[in-house]
Every structure is written in structure tokens, then in C-alpha cells.
Scaffold this motif. Structure first.
Motif, PDB file in Angstrom:
ATOM      1  N   LEU A 250      -1.592  -8.518  -2.089  1.00 19.75           N
ATOM      2  CA  LEU A 250      -1.750  -8.682  -3.270  1.00 19.75           C
ATOM      3  C   LEU A 250      -2.891  -8.062  -3.808  1.00 19.75           C
ATOM      4  N   ASN A 251      -2.664  -7.573  -5.062  1.00 20.61           N
ATOM      5  CA  ASN A 251      -3.836  -6.927  -5.855  1.00 20.61           C
ATOM      6  C   ASN A 251      -4.011  -7.647  -6.930  1.00 20.61           C
ATOM      7  N   TRP A 252      -5.032  -8.450  -7.294  1.00 23.84           N
ATOM      8  CA  TRP A 252      -5.207  -9.398  -8.467  1.00 23.84           C
ATOM      9  C   TRP A 252      -5.905  -8.570  -9.450  1.00 23.84           C
ATOM     10  N   GLN A 253      -6.307  -7.500  -9.434  1.00 26.44           N
ATOM     11  CA  GLN A 253      -7.091  -6.754 -10.634  1.00 26.44           C
ATOM     12  C   GLN A 253      -6.125  -5.440 -10.773  1.00 26.44           C
ATOM     13  N   VAL A 254      -5.879  -5.128 -12.371  1.00 22.96           N
ATOM     14  CA  VAL A 254      -5.078  -4.029 -12.540  1.00 22.96           C
ATOM     15  C   VAL A 254      -6.125  -2.905 -12.694  1.00 22.96           C
ATOM     16  N   ALA A 263       1.375  -6.008 -17.339  1.00 29.79           N
ATOM     17  CA  ALA A 263       1.183  -6.589 -15.892  1.00 29.79           C
ATOM     18  C   ALA A 263      -0.247  -7.185 -15.831  1.00 29.79           C
ATOM     19  N   GLU A 264      -0.133  -8.404 -15.237  1.00 26.63           N
ATOM     20  CA  GLU A 264      -1.558  -9.086 -14.960  1.00 26.63           C
ATOM     21  C   GLU A 264      -2.027  -8.910 -13.621  1.00 26.63           C
ATOM     22  N   ARG A 265      -1.158  -8.391 -12.727  1.00 29.53           N
ATOM     23  CA  ARG A 265      -1.654  -8.075 -11.333  1.00 29.53           C
ATOM     24  C   ARG A 265      -0.483  -7.524 -10.432  1.00 29.53           C
TER      25      ARG A 265
END
Length: 301
Positions: A250-254, A263-265
Motif C-alpha cells: 500500500l502507498n498512502w501518499q500520491v 487517485a487518493e492513494r
């Protein structure tokens, strides 16, 4: 009773919001029961003997899904012996299911435990029933097609045909699980959609944007608890179905590397196994219009 398991709550926090209440029911409302009865297809997911999510799509004439009461759902559909997802089914297993009507973009999910099964029928004891919004669903007209039995093809990696299917997809399904056997977790299968090209392929890894949704964070919460997942892609013209398994991140930051309008994440799947069923679908789906609710432009930077 708790609605969300701890990792779903953690995912909500990491995403920057909290969900105080949700329309998740312990049994099926009548409108859900009526909806399932009219579907020509149904998406299901369970776990294999090694704990990996496996998924497939079942098809039949409207009425092949029925509800005895608001707590039990029955599926009458022939089961192929060479399908890893179908061969994993047995009484007592967790089962995640999703019904989707492409003509009106309506979708409902039912999760629970297999309470009974025989050669062509299984019964699900319902633990959770809930609807999802129509965002990111491509409208399609579903019509029957001639399908011939073709054997499963196990792939050593993403071949050119698989890459083409993924690169052109506006729809796929993702199966995840967490806390099997608990009242707030189990196996889940969810829809993901966007403009064609919204899934980015980098070697044997798929990058997927996460758009604004219902904020339940069922899929990402499950990935936090258990990174193994399965993806199901479909060719709506020739009926091919592609199944992928792998580990997620998971990548929580763009960031600059992962940027797509809306896209938010992001999350990714590192593919470890793949198989394809040529011509599995006994129907085809032709686009009615492109859904204006899709936020992505479909073009990666």
C-alpha cells in the motif's frame, strides 16, 4: 457488534477519515434478495488449502441465485473440476460474494460461510450484506454467447495476452481476506474500475489507483492484515478470464511516480502466479456508454 475489524479501522485512519456507521447488515434486506435473483452472473472468492485467496465468476439464467430466507443464499451452477477456486469450496469455508448488474451499475455484496453444498449447488450462511455505490462501473449490455469448454492455462508469468487484457481493462475484481472466522472479518471480493489503462503494469507488478469510495476500506484493511490477494480480469468480448495471485503493498501518499487524476492513494500486486480460462464466460458485454462517474483520465504520467 463491531462492524469493522481492527485493520479496516486502521486503514480508515491512515486514509484520514473515520466511519461512525455503515449500511452493513447481518442479513439480506428484501431488495438485496430480489436483486440477486435477477442476475446472470455472480463473483465469488474463498481461500485455498494454503490460505491464498482464489476467485471466479459463476453464471446461469436469472434465478440461479436464490434466497431461502434473509440469512441463506443459494447458488445453483455447475462447478468445473479444473478451477482452483471452485475446487477449494467446502462446507465451513469463508465465502465472499458480489453481485453486479452492468446494465444499471448496481452492486451488492454478501459475505459469510458455506453451510451446505452438493455437486452443483452451494448455500451461504450470511454474516454481512451491504450495497456499494455505482462509481467506476462501466455500463454494459449483457447478451448470451456460444462458449466452448477449454482447459485452464497455467502461466509462468504475465504473457503478452495477459498484459494486453490488463492494459485495456476498465474493470477487475479483487479478493482479499483477514481474520477468518471472526464476526467482523473473512473473505471479501470487491469491484475496481476506471478508464482503460487505469491499471499500470511494471514488469510483474500491477499498480492500481484507489479512488474515493464508500470509505469502508474493506479491501485495503484486509491487505493490511494479510497482503496476499487475488485479481480477476475479464475479456468481455471473447469471454476469457484471467486470475492473478500475489502480494500487495500500500502507498498512502500520491507521489511523482504514482500520479493519476482522482487517485487518493495506490496499491500494487506483485504477481506470483497466474492462470487463464479461455472462453469461460457464456455471455459477452458490450459498452452502453462510458460511466461519467469515473474520475480517472486513464492516462498515467
Amino acid at each position: 457488534m463491531e462492524i469493522f475489524h481492527p485493520d479496516e479501522k486502521r486503514a480508515q485512519t491512515l486514509a484520514g477519515f473515520m466511519v461512525g456507521s455503515a449500511g452493513i447488515y447481518p442479513s439480506m434486506p428484501q431488495q438485496h434478495r430480489d436483486f440477486f435473483a435477477g442476475l446472470p452472473s455472480f463473483y465469488i472468492a474463498t481461500l485455498d488449502d494454503h490460505g491464498w485467496p482464489v476467485a471466479t465468476v459463476l453464471s446461469g439464467p436469472p434465478g440461479f441465485i436464490s434466497t431461502v430466507d434473509n440469512s441463506h443464499l443459494r447458488i445453483n451452477s455447475p462447478r468445473r473440476e479444473d478451477c482452483p477456486a471452485l475446487s477449494a469450496l467446502q462446507s465451513g469455508k469463508e465465502l465472499g460474494t458480489l453481485g453486479l448488474d452492468f446494465s444499471n451499475r448496481r452492486r451488492n455484496r454478501v459475505n459469510g460461510v458455506i453451510s451446505r453444498m452438493d455437486k452443483n449447488r452451494l448455500e451461504l450462511a450470511v454474516k454481512q450484506s451491504f450495497g456499494n455505490c455505482p462509481k467506476y462501473i462501466q455500463r454494459r449490455k449483457i447478451t448470451p454467447r456460444q462458449s466452448e469448454f477449454e482447459a485452464i492455462a497455467h502461466l509462468s508469468g504475465l504473457d503478452s495476452k495477459a498484459r494486453e487484457m490488463i492494459a485495456s481493462a476498465d474493470t477487475f475484481f479483487v479478493a482479499t481476506h483477514a481474520h477468518a472466522g471472526s464476526s467482523t472479518g473473512g473473505v471479501d471480493i470487491s469491484h475496481r474500475g476506471g478508464n482503460p489503462g487505469f491499471v499500470k503494469i511494471v514488469g510483474e507488478t500491477l499498480w492500481v489507483p484507489d479512488f474515493s469510495g464508500n470509505r469502508y476500506m474493506n479491501t485495503l484493511g484486509n491487505m493490511l492484515a494479510e497482503p496476499r490477494a487475488a485479481l480477476l480480469f475479464m475479456d468481455f468480448v471473447n469471454g476469457d478470464v484471467l486470475h492473478l495471485q500475489g502480494h500487495t503493498e500500500l502507498n498512502w501518499q500520491v507521489d511523482a511516480q504514482h500520479k493519476l487524476k482522482g487517485a487518493e492513494r495506490f496499491w500494487c500486486l506483485h504477481v506470483t502466479s497466474a492462470w487463464r480460462f479461455p472462453g469461460l464466460l457464456p455471455w459477452q458485454g458490450s459498452d452502453i456508454e462510458f460511466s461519467p462517474a469515473t474520475l480517472s483520465t486513464g492516462i498515467w504520467a
